[in-house]
Design a protein around this motif. Structure first.
Motif, PDB file in Angstrom:
ATOM      1  N   ALA A 197       0.838  -1.199   0.000  1.00  0.00           N
ATOM      2  CA  ALA A 197       0.000   0.000   0.000  1.00  0.00           C
ATOM      3  C   ALA A 197       0.875   1.253   0.000  1.00  0.00           C
ATOM      4  O   ALA A 197       2.073   1.184   0.275  1.00  0.00           O
ATOM      5  N   PRO A 198       0.291   2.420  -0.303  1.00  0.00           N
ATOM      6  CA  PRO A 198       1.076   3.661  -0.254  1.00  0.00           C
ATOM      7  C   PRO A 198       1.620   3.966   1.131  1.00  0.00           C
ATOM      8  O   PRO A 198       2.577   4.713   1.273  1.00  0.00           O
ATOM      9  N   ASN A 258     -13.811  -3.767  -4.841  1.00  0.00           N
ATOM     10  CA  ASN A 258     -13.537  -3.242  -3.506  1.00  0.00           C
ATOM     11  C   ASN A 258     -12.040  -3.185  -3.233  1.00  0.00           C
ATOM     12  O   ASN A 258     -11.280  -4.035  -3.698  1.00  0.00           O
ATOM     13  N   VAL A 259     -11.637  -2.181  -2.459  1.00  0.00           N
ATOM     14  CA  VAL A 259     -10.241  -2.028  -2.060  1.00  0.00           C
ATOM     15  C   VAL A 259     -10.181  -1.885  -0.544  1.00  0.00           C
ATOM     16  O   VAL A 259     -10.864  -1.031   0.034  1.00  0.00           O
ATOM     17  N   VAL A 260      -9.398  -2.740   0.105  1.00  0.00           N
ATOM     18  CA  VAL A 260      -9.213  -2.653   1.550  1.00  0.00           C
ATOM     19  C   VAL A 260      -7.718  -2.744   1.842  1.00  0.00           C
ATOM     20  O   VAL A 260      -6.916  -3.080   0.966  1.00  0.00           O
ATOM     21  N   TYR A 261      -7.354  -2.474   3.103  1.00  0.00           N
ATOM     22  CA  TYR A 261      -5.952  -2.502   3.504  1.00  0.00           C
ATOM     23  C   TYR A 261      -5.769  -3.469   4.670  1.00  0.00           C
ATOM     24  O   TYR A 261      -6.631  -3.587   5.548  1.00  0.00           O
ATOM     25  N   VAL A 314     -10.940  -0.394   6.231  1.00  0.00           N
ATOM     26  CA  VAL A 314     -11.820  -0.004   5.136  1.00  0.00           C
ATOM     27  C   VAL A 314     -11.851   1.515   5.051  1.00  0.00           C
ATOM     28  O   VAL A 314     -12.092   2.197   6.052  1.00  0.00           O
ATOM     29  N   GLY A 315     -11.592   2.056   3.871  1.00  0.00           N
ATOM     30  CA  GLY A 315     -11.597   3.504   3.695  1.00  0.00           C
ATOM     31  C   GLY A 315     -10.522   3.944   2.723  1.00  0.00           C
ATOM     32  O   GLY A 315      -9.796   3.116   2.174  1.00  0.00           O
ATOM     33  N   ALA A 316     -10.448   5.245   2.517  1.00  0.00           N
ATOM     34  CA  ALA A 316      -9.496   5.797   1.555  1.00  0.00           C
ATOM     35  C   ALA A 316      -8.244   6.304   2.253  1.00  0.00           C
ATOM     36  O   ALA A 316      -8.290   6.744   3.399  1.00  0.00           O
TER      37      ALA A 316
END
Length: 241
Positions: free
Chosen positions: A19-20, A32-35, A45-47
């Motif tokens: 991830a960044p 969907n995108v999760v970390y 969950v979120g940006a």
């Protein structure tokens, strides 16, 4: 990857990469995108927002997923790209190698002396946390190593800097790349040649099945995917643990 399969058994995996934010992985599942943390004990969950740049780093990934740009590699049978994690090699599979002449033909940034004891080809992204750890480890080796960096852009935020670096004069590229790995902004302008350089490296890497960063190739063609720490890296170089 094994931790994702164990703790999220019903979650389709489109891609898994660094991830960044250092220490987290980005999981794309469908649209969907999760970390996740490395052990998959926590799911976020979120940006992710870059407060300095004022940009949403998650939105482009969601957009790509909705547009079908993120390939569901499980369904196609292709190997899943894991950025920054060491690939596990089956005991009966020969170590991966490649003809380094193919790498020499790619756009690159050269750091260190051509007379160095060791030559390494590195496919890395300066905003990938594992690539940054690899970079620090290589720097600690000093003049023993010449690095031919093949800019493999896997994180959106690093693209403008990498393009500008590839558009700069050869004598300036090494300093610009070092600055990016150190978390500094680089000044420069974009150009078609810089954009094409990143496309060329990415296309080549994915033809080899190298979907993540870092990838390191020794001068003799031996390949190491991911970075498992300084000791294992020194062993890979033949320098001992």
């Amino acid at each position: 990857m094994e931790a994702v399969k164990k703790n999220l058994p019903n979650t389709p995996i489109g891609s898994l990469r660094c991830a960044p934010v250092d220490g987290l992985y980005e999981l794309v599942s469908g649209q969907n995108v999760v970390y996740l943390d490395p052990e998959v004990k926590f799911l976020v969950v979120g940006a992710i927002f870059d407060l300095k740049a004022g940009t949403d780093l998650t939105a482009p990934v969601i957009s790509a997923a909705k547009g079908g740009a993120v390939v569901d590699q499980l369904k196609t049978g292709q190997p899943i790209g894991v950025v920054g994690a060491p690939a596990k090699q089956a005991p009966d599979v020969a170590p991966e190698t490649i003809d380094v002449k193919l790498l020499e033909a790619l756009p690159s940034i050269r750091l260190g002396s051509a007379k160095a004891k060791l030559k390494l080809y590195v496919l890395g992204d300066p905003h990938c946390g594992f690539c940054q750890r690899l970079d620090r480890t290589i720097r600690n080796l000093g003049d023993q190593v010449q690095v031919i960096e093949l800019p493999f852009n896997t994180i959106q935020t690093s693209r403008p800097g990498l393009v500008a670096t590839m558009c700069a004069k050869d004598k300036d590229r090494a300093d610009m790349l070092k600055a990016m790995y150190d978390g500094e902004a680089v000044a420069g302008t974009a150009c078609a040649e810089g954009e094409q350089a990143l496309i060329q490296v990415a296309d080549f890497a994915r033809r080899q099945g190298w979907d993540g960063t870092p990838v390191v190739v020794r001068g003799d063609g031996a390949v190491m995917r991911g970075f498992a720490g300084p000791d294992k890296f020194r062993t890979f170089l033949g320098l001992g643990g």
